[in-house]
Scaffold this motif. Structure first.
Motif: not given
Length: 170
Positions: A24-30, A44-50, A52-59
């Motif tokens: 959901l965070l990845a969708v919000l970032v996009v 905020a979504a980019t920060r939260l995504l990073s 969670t350990g997913q900041g380097g890629s978009v799942p």
């Protein structure tokens, strides 16, 4: 019961609610990338995504795909020839999605419709070239040669089988 349409806000909300937090965070970032009014949501979504350990890629896109480096950053699509010759080219009727430009989303990911159209064009071109090749004199000659070789191979196989059976009877 019929399936809800893609434009149904209730169906979209239900699908988004069913996503795990990271997706959901990845969708919000996009979705928020490049939209001035949604800059705080994007950050905020980019920060939260990073976090969670997913900041380097978009799942769910391509593993190892680097995420945008900052708000408003987008890949350079001007020299891409991946879908229909670049950003300004038409990607087909099915490729037009909300927020897409020339078959790509705002974040630079090809839309499903543009990829489908590209594959269909390639298949159509291949079948058309094959049909034209068979109608040409050279193509007909190649088909005749193929048939002659196949017939010769069948005859030779029959001879070998006959000689084997004769050897067993002796």
């Amino acid at each position: 019961m019929s399936e809800p349409s893609a434009g149904d806000p209730g169906a979209l909300a239900a699908r988004l609610a069913a996503l795990p937090d990271e997706q959901l965070l990845a969708v919000l970032v996009v979705a928020a990338a490049g939209r001035d009014k949604l800059a705080p949501l994007y950050e905020a979504a980019t920060r939260l995504l990073s976090e969670t350990g997913q900041g380097g890629s978009v799942p769910g896109v391509i593993p190892g795909t680097p995420a945008a480096t900052g708000y408003g950053s987008s890949p350079d699509l001007s020299s891409s020839s991946q879908v229909g010759g670049g950003v300004g080219a038409e990607a087909g009727q099915g490729a037009a999605a909300a927020g897409s430009v020339g078959g790509y989303t705002r974040s630079g990911v090809p839309t499903f419709g543009s990829v489908r159209d590209k594959v269909e064009r390639r298949i159509g071109t291949a079948f058309g070239a094959r049909a034209l090749d068979r109608q040409s004199p050279a193509g007909r000659g190649a088909d005749e040669q193929w048939e002659a070789r196949e017939q010769a191979a069948r005859e030779r196989l029959a001879q070998i089988r006959t000689s084997l059976h004769e050897g067993e009877e002796a």
